[in-house]
Design an enzyme around this catalytic site. Structure first.
Site, PDB file in Angstrom:
ATOM      1  N   ASN A 178      45.377  50.335  22.943  1.00  0.00           N
ATOM      2  CA  ASN A 178      45.282  50.130  24.605  1.00  0.00           C
ATOM      3  C   ASN A 178      44.463  48.748  24.738  1.00  0.00           C
ATOM      4  O   ASN A 178      43.474  48.782  24.906  1.00  0.00           O
ATOM      5  CB  ASN A 178      44.433  51.450  24.964  1.00  0.00           C
ATOM      6  CG  ASN A 178      44.467  51.536  26.616  1.00  0.00           C
ATOM      7  OD1 ASN A 178      44.677  50.585  27.381  1.00  0.00           O
ATOM      8  ND2 ASN A 178      43.883  52.583  27.316  1.00  0.00           N
ATOM      9  N   LYS A 183      41.010  49.178  23.261  1.00  0.00           N
ATOM     10  CA  LYS A 183      40.263  50.529  23.021  1.00  0.00           C
ATOM     11  C   LYS A 183      41.325  51.104  21.944  1.00  0.00           C
ATOM     12  O   LYS A 183      42.691  50.835  22.030  1.00  0.00           O
ATOM     13  CB  LYS A 183      40.558  51.386  24.054  1.00  0.00           C
ATOM     14  CG  LYS A 183      39.386  50.927  25.251  1.00  0.00           C
ATOM     15  CD  LYS A 183      39.320  51.851  26.463  1.00  0.00           C
ATOM     16  CE  LYS A 183      38.504  51.295  27.373  1.00  0.00           C
ATOM     17  NZ  LYS A 183      38.788  51.924  28.867  1.00  0.00           N
ATOM     18  N   HIS A 232      48.965  52.267  36.493  1.00  0.00           N
ATOM     19  CA  HIS A 232      48.131  53.187  35.919  1.00  0.00           C
ATOM     20  C   HIS A 232      48.950  54.545  35.766  1.00  0.00           C
ATOM     21  O   HIS A 232      48.418  55.875  35.858  1.00  0.00           O
ATOM     22  CB  HIS A 232      46.963  53.713  37.035  1.00  0.00           C
ATOM     23  CG  HIS A 232      46.038  52.676  37.008  1.00  0.00           C
ATOM     24  ND1 HIS A 232      45.487  52.115  38.517  1.00  0.00           N
ATOM     25  CD2 HIS A 232      45.203  51.837  36.279  1.00  0.00           C
ATOM     26  CE1 HIS A 232      44.724  51.268  38.316  1.00  0.00           C
ATOM     27  NE2 HIS A 232      44.435  50.919  37.106  1.00  0.00           N
ATOM     28  N   HIS A 285      42.929  56.864  41.156  1.00  0.00           N
ATOM     29  CA  HIS A 285      42.304  56.071  40.088  1.00  0.00           C
ATOM     30  C   HIS A 285      41.439  54.985  40.604  1.00  0.00           C
ATOM     31  O   HIS A 285      42.102  54.035  40.938  1.00  0.00           O
ATOM     32  CB  HIS A 285      43.452  55.632  39.215  1.00  0.00           C
ATOM     33  CG  HIS A 285      42.921  54.944  37.720  1.00  0.00           C
ATOM     34  ND1 HIS A 285      43.278  55.459  36.582  1.00  0.00           N
ATOM     35  CD2 HIS A 285      42.127  53.888  37.565  1.00  0.00           C
ATOM     36  CE1 HIS A 285      42.675  54.648  35.660  1.00  0.00           C
ATOM     37  NE2 HIS A 285      42.108  53.703  36.442  1.00  0.00           N
ATOM     38  N   LEU A 286      40.192  54.945  40.638  1.00  0.00           N
ATOM     39  CA  LEU A 286      39.542  54.085  41.168  1.00  0.00           C
ATOM     40  C   LEU A 286      38.703  53.351  40.082  1.00  0.00           C
ATOM     41  O   LEU A 286      37.440  53.904  39.653  1.00  0.00           O
ATOM     42  CB  LEU A 286      38.393  54.573  42.349  1.00  0.00           C
ATOM     43  CG  LEU A 286      39.069  55.756  43.174  1.00  0.00           C
ATOM     44  CD1 LEU A 286      38.060  56.160  44.210  1.00  0.00           C
ATOM     45  CD2 LEU A 286      40.114  54.569  44.011  1.00  0.00           C
ATOM     46  N   SER A 337      37.921  48.910  38.144  1.00  0.00           N
ATOM     47  CA  SER A 337      37.844  47.636  38.722  1.00  0.00           C
ATOM     48  C   SER A 337      39.200  47.280  39.262  1.00  0.00           C
ATOM     49  O   SER A 337      39.472  46.454  40.145  1.00  0.00           O
ATOM     50  CB  SER A 337      37.720  46.693  37.571  1.00  0.00           C
ATOM     51  OG  SER A 337      38.360  47.047  36.460  1.00  0.00           O
ATOM     52  N   GLY A 338      40.495  47.958  38.695  1.00  0.00           N
ATOM     53  CA  GLY A 338      41.675  48.018  39.544  1.00  0.00           C
ATOM     54  C   GLY A 338      41.945  49.153  39.949  1.00  0.00           C
ATOM     55  O   GLY A 338      41.420  50.247  38.965  1.00  0.00           O
ATOM     56  N   ARG A 374      40.370  41.940  43.437  1.00  0.00           N
ATOM     57  CA  ARG A 374      41.810  41.791  44.051  1.00  0.00           C
ATOM     58  C   ARG A 374      41.603  42.248  45.445  1.00  0.00           C
ATOM     59  O   ARG A 374      41.175  43.074  45.764  1.00  0.00           O
ATOM     60  CB  ARG A 374      42.781  42.721  43.157  1.00  0.00           C
ATOM     61  CG  ARG A 374      43.161  42.078  41.780  1.00  0.00           C
ATOM     62  CD  ARG A 374      43.861  43.091  41.076  1.00  0.00           C
ATOM     63  NE  ARG A 374      43.572  43.357  39.862  1.00  0.00           N
ATOM     64  CZ  ARG A 374      43.745  44.450  39.268  1.00  0.00           C
ATOM     65  NH1 ARG A 374      44.726  44.998  39.711  1.00  0.00           N
ATOM     66  NH2 ARG A 374      43.191  44.778  38.036  1.00  0.00           N
ATOM     67  N   ASP A 422      30.872  44.352  40.524  1.00  0.00           N
ATOM     68  CA  ASP A 422      30.530  45.751  39.841  1.00  0.00           C
ATOM     69  C   ASP A 422      29.994  46.627  41.204  1.00  0.00           C
ATOM     70  O   ASP A 422      28.808  46.514  41.666  1.00  0.00           O
ATOM     71  CB  ASP A 422      29.424  45.494  39.147  1.00  0.00           C
ATOM     72  CG  ASP A 422      28.914  46.838  37.951  1.00  0.00           C
ATOM     73  OD1 ASP A 422      29.009  47.670  38.413  1.00  0.00           O
ATOM     74  OD2 ASP A 422      28.615  46.442  36.893  1.00  0.00           O
ATOM     75  N   GLU A 456      43.943  57.974  28.909  1.00  0.00           N
ATOM     76  CA  GLU A 456      45.121  57.405  28.553  1.00  0.00           C
ATOM     77  C   GLU A 456      45.615  57.672  27.375  1.00  0.00           C
ATOM     78  O   GLU A 456      46.722  57.822  26.839  1.00  0.00           O
ATOM     79  CB  GLU A 456      45.271  55.971  29.022  1.00  0.00           C
ATOM     80  CG  GLU A 456      45.169  55.784  30.457  1.00  0.00           C
ATOM     81  CD  GLU A 456      44.616  54.570  30.963  1.00  0.00           C
ATOM     82  OE1 GLU A 456      43.817  53.771  30.155  1.00  0.00           O
ATOM     83  OE2 GLU A 456      44.865  54.057  32.066  1.00  0.00           O
TER      84      GLU A 456
HETATM   85  P1  ADP Z   1      39.008  49.288  34.309  1.00  0.00           P
HETATM   86  O1  ADP Z   1      39.985  49.277  35.617  1.00  0.00           O
HETATM   87  O2  ADP Z   1      38.556  47.934  33.821  1.00  0.00           O
HETATM   88  O3  ADP Z   1      39.488  50.364  33.282  1.00  0.00           O
HETATM   89  P2  ADP Z   1      36.989  51.425  34.669  1.00  0.00           P
HETATM   90  O4  ADP Z   1      37.909  52.424  35.164  1.00  0.00           O
HETATM   91  O5  ADP Z   1      36.157  51.275  33.783  1.00  0.00           O
HETATM   92  O6  ADP Z   1      37.685  49.872  34.927  1.00  0.00           O
HETATM   93  O7  ADP Z   1      35.938  51.330  35.965  1.00  0.00           O
HETATM   94  C1  ADP Z   1      35.140  49.997  35.999  1.00  0.00           C
HETATM   95  C2  ADP Z   1      34.495  50.051  37.572  1.00  0.00           C
HETATM   96  O8  ADP Z   1      33.548  51.320  37.598  1.00  0.00           O
HETATM   97  C3  ADP Z   1      33.319  48.906  37.884  1.00  0.00           C
HETATM   98  O9  ADP Z   1      33.425  48.483  38.617  1.00  0.00           O
HETATM   99  C4  ADP Z   1      31.956  49.953  37.489  1.00  0.00           C
HETATM  100  O10 ADP Z   1      31.062  49.007  38.167  1.00  0.00           O
HETATM  101  C5  ADP Z   1      32.227  50.948  37.928  1.00  0.00           C
HETATM  102  N1  ADP Z   1      31.357  51.969  37.662  1.00  0.00           N
HETATM  103  C6  ADP Z   1      31.192  52.704  36.335  1.00  0.00           C
HETATM  104  N2  ADP Z   1      30.056  53.517  36.364  1.00  0.00           N
HETATM  105  C7  ADP Z   1      29.809  53.532  37.637  1.00  0.00           C
HETATM  106  C8  ADP Z   1      28.667  54.474  38.590  1.00  0.00           C
HETATM  107  N3  ADP Z   1      27.822  55.129  38.172  1.00  0.00           N
HETATM  108  N4  ADP Z   1      28.682  54.042  40.004  1.00  0.00           N
HETATM  109  C9  ADP Z   1      29.395  53.127  40.411  1.00  0.00           C
HETATM  110  N5  ADP Z   1      30.307  52.598  39.943  1.00  0.00           N
HETATM  111  C10 ADP Z   1      30.539  52.789  38.602  1.00  0.00           C
END
Ligand code: ADP
Length: 400
Positions: free
Chosen positions: A10, A17, A183, A211-212, A214-215, A244, A286, A387
């Site tokens: 992945n 991953k 996603h 699906h929340l 970074s994207g 974005r 973040d 995934e």
């Molecule tokens: P990607 O889209 O790269 O796979 P992820 O699904 O791993 O991303 O999500 C990353 C996001 O999740 C980052 O913005 C991070 O800040 C947020 N995140 C992770 N843990 C927490 C938490 N405990 N509280 C708030 N946001 C979080």
């Protein structure tokens, strides 16, 4: 051990991953991640059977190809007892374009189409192509058993009235400009999990999957099938994201180019890498840090409020596509799984749809799946993204 295992790769732009999974029993034997952190590379592999962790740090960032080779070298030197039983390799591919609508055994034609689709996923598909090429070279005995599983595939059930943009039809016909979504592998996974949780067949399930991470993307799922999704031709459309912009008036782009004399490249960078909650807060993308500053920094607060408001609006909008039956909303992805604060803010605006959060349940929870709604509410589930499990299953059935 006489098993048929699948190696899953992945590959993202900043992390890779990988897992070795029994696709029938849905058991992961090992999970690993290679991450690029500033000028170092870290590799972590966790063996679920022995409960042992392998951690390595390298003081350099090798080329992407070198990183994939590193994974194969580690697997064949330290995890041969699993690798020997691998019968196929499943690759996550973000964009399958117009023609790749289901998992495909990789051959020259598939490779060409993945390459062509790179124009719509320039931050992802080129990395998948490197991973596929290295896999074909390093695992010669599995040369014909590499399978591409597409993030766009789940969204190929979206009807034309949703996937078309209201621009002249010829741009769809001649240039394949349409909504593809993203996603999809995880939206499919949470749909399967939700069906188990609600004890309802997938083909009768009407849900909205959020699906929340970074994207971020939201998908409306009716009778188990995607009927609309917030990401578009590329993963830039839809929600406010880490960096974005999501939905904006396209005229903003003309304004930046014509009035502000910005170059096309600068506008592209601005909207993909410098916008979203980072652009609004001027602090970070973040969400953990933004949450920490919510009550002390006005723009951190504003950025989170904008993010949550747009999620609530999409959920409300998609409720109109549910044919009168909405079984559940799902939170998944890094933010959806971990932030009770953000989940609460989003659901607060959904009381008209009869969604209410139980604050005693909406807490940190290490379970893979749990619900956070009150007794009177429709179901609200938190489901940890997985995934790799779907990729392993799809790869296995494709090879059958
Ligand atoms: P990607 O889209 O790269 O796979 P992820 O699904 O791993 O991303 O999500 C990353 C996001 O999740 C980052 O913005 C991070 O800040 C947020 N995140 C992770 N843990 C927490 C938490 N405990 N509280 C708030 N946001 C979080």
């Amino acid at each position: 051990m006489k098993k048929k295992l699948i190696l899953v790769l992945n590959c993202g732009s900043s992390s890779i991953k990988f897992s070795i999974i029994d696709p029938v029993k849905c058991i992961a034997y090992i999970d690993g991640i290679v991450e690029l952190i500033q000028s170092t590379t870290s590799l972590m592999v966790y063996d679920h059977i022995t409960d042992k962790k392998l951690l390595n740090k390298f003081n350099e960032v090798g080329s992407y190809k070198k990183l994939i080779i590193l994974i194969f070298d580690i697997l064949s030197s330290k995890y041969k007892n699993y690798l020997d039983f691998v019968i196929g390799i499943g690759h996550r591919v973000v964009h399958g374009g117009q023609y790749l609508k289901k998992p495909m055994i990789i051959n020259d034609d598939v490779l060409l189409k993945v390459q062509e689709s790179s124009i719509f996923a320039p931050l992802h598909n080129p990395f998948h192509l490197i991973a596929i090429t290295v896999s074909l070279q390093k695992m010669l005995k599995l040369k014909n058993n590499n399978v591409a599983v597409f993030d766009t595939a789940f969204h190929h059930t979206i009807p034309k009235e949703s996937f078309l943009y209201a621009i002249p039809y010829r741009f769809y016909k001649n240039h394949s400009i349409r909504r593809y979504g993203a996603h999809g592998i995880n939206h499919l996974y949470v749909t399967q999990q939700c069906s188990l949780l609600l004890k309802k067949p997938i083909n009768q399930l009407n849900i909205i999957s959020c699906h929340l991470g970074s994207g971020s993307s939201i998908t409306a799922i009716v009778n188990g099938k995607s009927v609309d999704t917030s990401m578009g031709l590329t993963p830039l459309e839809g929600l406010v994201m880490g960096t974005r912009c999501g939905d904006i008036d396209p005229y903003i782009i003309f304004y930046m180019i014509q009035q502000l004399k910005m170059s096309v490249t600068d506008v592209q960078k601005l909207l993909t890498k410098e916008s979203g909650v980072l652009g609004i807060s001027s602090i970070t993308s973040d969400f953990r840090e933004l949450e920490n500053r919510y009550y002390v920094d006005k723009r951190a607060k504003l950025s989170i409020n904008m993010f949550c408001r747009r999620v609530s609006k999409y959920i409300s909008g998609y409720s109109s596509l549910m044919c009168g039956k909405l079984d559940a909303i799902i939170f998944t992805g890094g933010i959806g799984e971990n932030s009770s604060f953000i989940r609460k803010k989003i659901v607060k605006k959904l009381s008209l749809l009869n969604f209410f959060i139980d604050i005693k349940k909406n807490i940190k929870n290490n379970k893979t799946n749990f619900f956070i709604n009150t007794i009177d509410s429709r179901s609200i589930f938190v489901i940890r993204a997985n995934e790799n499990q779907v990729i392993a299953q799809e790869t296995y059935s494709c090879l059958q």
